[in-house]
Design a protein around this motif. Structure first.
Motif, PDB file in Angstrom:
ATOM      1  N   ALA A  38       0.825  -1.218   0.000  1.00  0.00           N
ATOM      2  CA  ALA A  38       0.000   0.000   0.000  1.00  0.00           C
ATOM      3  C   ALA A  38       0.853   1.258   0.000  1.00  0.00           C
ATOM      4  O   ALA A  38       1.949   1.310   0.569  1.00  0.00           O
ATOM      5  CB  ALA A  38      -0.927  -0.003   1.213  1.00  0.00           C
ATOM      6  N   VAL A  39       0.322   2.299  -0.644  1.00  0.00           N
ATOM      7  CA  VAL A  39       0.855   3.659  -0.570  1.00  0.00           C
ATOM      8  C   VAL A  39      -0.208   4.505   0.113  1.00  0.00           C
ATOM      9  O   VAL A  39      -1.386   4.436  -0.238  1.00  0.00           O
ATOM     10  CB  VAL A  39       1.176   4.224  -1.972  1.00  0.00           C
ATOM     11  CG1 VAL A  39       1.567   5.696  -1.886  1.00  0.00           C
ATOM     12  CG2 VAL A  39       2.282   3.412  -2.630  1.00  0.00           C
ATOM     13  N   LEU A  40       0.193   5.269   1.105  1.00  0.00           N
ATOM     14  CA  LEU A  40      -0.748   6.084   1.871  1.00  0.00           C
ATOM     15  C   LEU A  40      -0.708   7.530   1.386  1.00  0.00           C
ATOM     16  O   LEU A  40       0.366   8.129   1.265  1.00  0.00           O
ATOM     17  CB  LEU A  40      -0.398   6.029   3.357  1.00  0.00           C
ATOM     18  CG  LEU A  40      -1.259   6.890   4.301  1.00  0.00           C
ATOM     19  CD1 LEU A  40      -2.712   6.423   4.290  1.00  0.00           C
ATOM     20  CD2 LEU A  40      -0.692   6.850   5.721  1.00  0.00           C
ATOM     21  N   LEU A  41      -1.892   8.079   1.126  1.00  0.00           N
ATOM     22  CA  LEU A  41      -2.026   9.482   0.733  1.00  0.00           C
ATOM     23  C   LEU A  41      -2.980  10.164   1.705  1.00  0.00           C
ATOM     24  O   LEU A  41      -4.181   9.899   1.685  1.00  0.00           O
ATOM     25  CB  LEU A  41      -2.554   9.603  -0.697  1.00  0.00           C
ATOM     26  CG  LEU A  41      -2.946  11.008  -1.184  1.00  0.00           C
ATOM     27  CD1 LEU A  41      -1.768  11.967  -1.106  1.00  0.00           C
ATOM     28  CD2 LEU A  41      -3.504  10.953  -2.610  1.00  0.00           C
ATOM     29  N   VAL A  42      -2.445  11.001   2.585  1.00  0.00           N
ATOM     30  CA  VAL A  42      -3.254  11.751   3.552  1.00  0.00           C
ATOM     31  C   VAL A  42      -3.471  13.150   2.991  1.00  0.00           C
ATOM     32  O   VAL A  42      -2.514  13.815   2.586  1.00  0.00           O
ATOM     33  CB  VAL A  42      -2.565  11.835   4.923  1.00  0.00           C
ATOM     34  CG1 VAL A  42      -3.430  12.605   5.920  1.00  0.00           C
ATOM     35  CG2 VAL A  42      -2.252  10.438   5.452  1.00  0.00           C
ATOM     36  N   GLN A  43      -4.731  13.586   2.975  1.00  0.00           N
ATOM     37  CA  GLN A  43      -5.052  14.914   2.450  1.00  0.00           C
ATOM     38  C   GLN A  43      -5.744  15.732   3.529  1.00  0.00           C
ATOM     39  O   GLN A  43      -6.604  15.218   4.252  1.00  0.00           O
ATOM     40  CB  GLN A  43      -5.970  14.798   1.234  1.00  0.00           C
ATOM     41  CG  GLN A  43      -5.379  14.010   0.079  1.00  0.00           C
ATOM     42  CD  GLN A  43      -6.391  13.838  -1.028  1.00  0.00           C
ATOM     43  OE1 GLN A  43      -6.805  14.789  -1.685  1.00  0.00           O
ATOM     44  NE2 GLN A  43      -6.791  12.594  -1.262  1.00  0.00           N
ATOM     45  N   ALA A  44      -5.368  16.994   3.629  1.00  0.00           N
ATOM     46  CA  ALA A  44      -5.961  17.874   4.631  1.00  0.00           C
ATOM     47  C   ALA A  44      -5.872  19.302   4.151  1.00  0.00           C
ATOM     48  O   ALA A  44      -5.024  19.642   3.318  1.00  0.00           O
ATOM     49  CB  ALA A  44      -5.246  17.737   5.972  1.00  0.00           C
ATOM     50  N   GLU A  45      -6.749  20.148   4.681  1.00  0.00           N
ATOM     51  CA  GLU A  45      -6.572  21.568   4.470  1.00  0.00           C
ATOM     52  C   GLU A  45      -5.441  22.017   5.389  1.00  0.00           C
ATOM     53  O   GLU A  45      -4.705  21.195   5.934  1.00  0.00           O
ATOM     54  CB  GLU A  45      -7.878  22.318   4.758  1.00  0.00           C
ATOM     55  CG  GLU A  45      -8.975  21.995   3.751  1.00  0.00           C
ATOM     56  CD  GLU A  45     -10.209  22.849   3.927  1.00  0.00           C
ATOM     57  OE1 GLU A  45     -10.116  23.895   4.610  1.00  0.00           O
ATOM     58  OE2 GLU A  45     -11.260  22.471   3.404  1.00  0.00           O
TER      59      GLU A  45
END
Length: 339
Positions: free
Chosen positions: A108-115
């Motif tokens: 798996a590759v983790l992509l965390v997105q946030a403002e």
């Protein structure tokens, strides 16, 4: 430690896909394009599966822990996207992220997105681990003085050389709306592929994407920018906006600046004053700057001028509503006017 500007994410991805990414910042276009770049690179690297976890303020990390423990059913590798709605995380969610980054799942590759994350959250161990194991990508809104250069660079990447005046005019027309700017740049690149772009072409083909709503006027006033305040106000007049609504938005910001300035002068910490008046995090720097720039008494004087403008607009005092609004807005933005 990988700390990357969103504008340079493609260069980093060209050197190889990292196990994890945090994409955050106050610029929606930058976040969108950086996340898309990671997705493309993940697909190219064989991540055929994709899981999306929507994390609200109650997120405790359980769904992410489950994703870490459960390999993809149909794909050898997968992209796991964690979309954070809150500016801070619960302790349980932080622990799960730290655990993931301590031993990233090989499939798996983790992509965390946030403002824009709060400074306290950016100092947490999971963010440090993200920078160490993967990359922390920040999408920053260019300052107004940087916008012409941003426009020119984006056009150049699409095979169009823009004159300095053309780039400046386009930046002015989109008024910092980078999503609108990107759309206009794509259109101009199609029309002028492989050529030069002059100011005449911009004037002739660019739709006015700067939507000067009443809130933009208040922001210009708080920023201490009288030229922009007057430009926004005149556009509002051209668009047929009601003077009453325009004054309401202007007085709202003046009243807020007066209240914050008074609280700080009375001994409150700026952060406490901003919280007390419910100032959104994205506006804290703007409002705090206005309150710091002028004392409360000055802002109350501007508020009295708003009250006089209200009398003119309603016909209880002599004067032309839009001329009065221009004077009030310019003075509230810091212009030195007589009277």
């Amino acid at each position: 430690m990988a700390q990357i500007d969103a504008e340079r994410i493609e260069e980093d991805l060209a050197r190889g896909l990292r196990p994890a990414y945090l994409v955050h910042g106050d610029e929606p276009l930058g976040r969108l394009e950086a996340a898309d770049a990671v997705r493309r690179a993940a697909r190219a690297a064989g991540c055929e599966g994709r899981e999306v976890i929507e994390a609200d303020g109650a997120f405790d990390g359980a769904a992410l822990a489950e994703a870490a423990a459960s390999p993809g059913l149909f794909a050898a590798r997968r992209l796991v996207e964690l979309r954070l709605a809150a500016a801070t995380l619960k302790a349980g969610a932080r622990r799960v992220l730290e655990g993931w980054l301590a031993a990233p799942p090989p499939d798996a590759v983790l992509l965390v997105q946030a403002e824009r994350l709060e400074r306290r959250e950016l100092g947490q161990a999971w963010v440090a681990a993200m920078a160490r194991v993967g990359a922390v990508v920040q999408a920053r809104t260019p300052a107004r003085r940087e916008l012409p250069g941003w426009v020119a660079a984006r056009l150049r990447a699409r095979g169009v050389e823009a004159d300095a005046e053309a780039a400046a005019r386009l930046a002015e027309r989109v008024e910092g709306n980078l999503l609108a700017a990107a759309q206009e740049i794509e259109r101009l690149a199609l029309l002028h592929a492989g050529g030069r772009l002059g100011v005449e072409a911009v004037e002739g083909s660019v739709a006015d994407s700067a939507r000067f709503d009443v809130f933009a006027l208040g922001e210009a006033v708080l920023a201490g920018d009288p030229a922009r305040a007057l430009r926004v106000l005149r556009r509002l007049r051209e668009e047929g906006s009601e003077p009453t609504l325009v004054l309401w938005a202007l007085a709202r910001e003046v009243r807020l600046a007066a209240a914050i300035a008074y609280d700080v002068e009375s001994g409150a910490a700026p952060a406490e004053a901003l919280r007390r008046h419910g100032v959104w995090r994205s506006r804290e720097r703007l409002v705090a700057g206005a309150a710091r720039r002028r004392p409360a008494a000055w802002w109350r004087a501007r508020l009295r001028e708003c009250a006089e403008a209200d009398r003119v607009i309603k016909g209880f005092a002599a004067g032309r509503p839009w001329q009065v609004l221009e004077a009030v807005a310019a003075r509230a933005a810091g212009a030195a006017l007589p009277g």
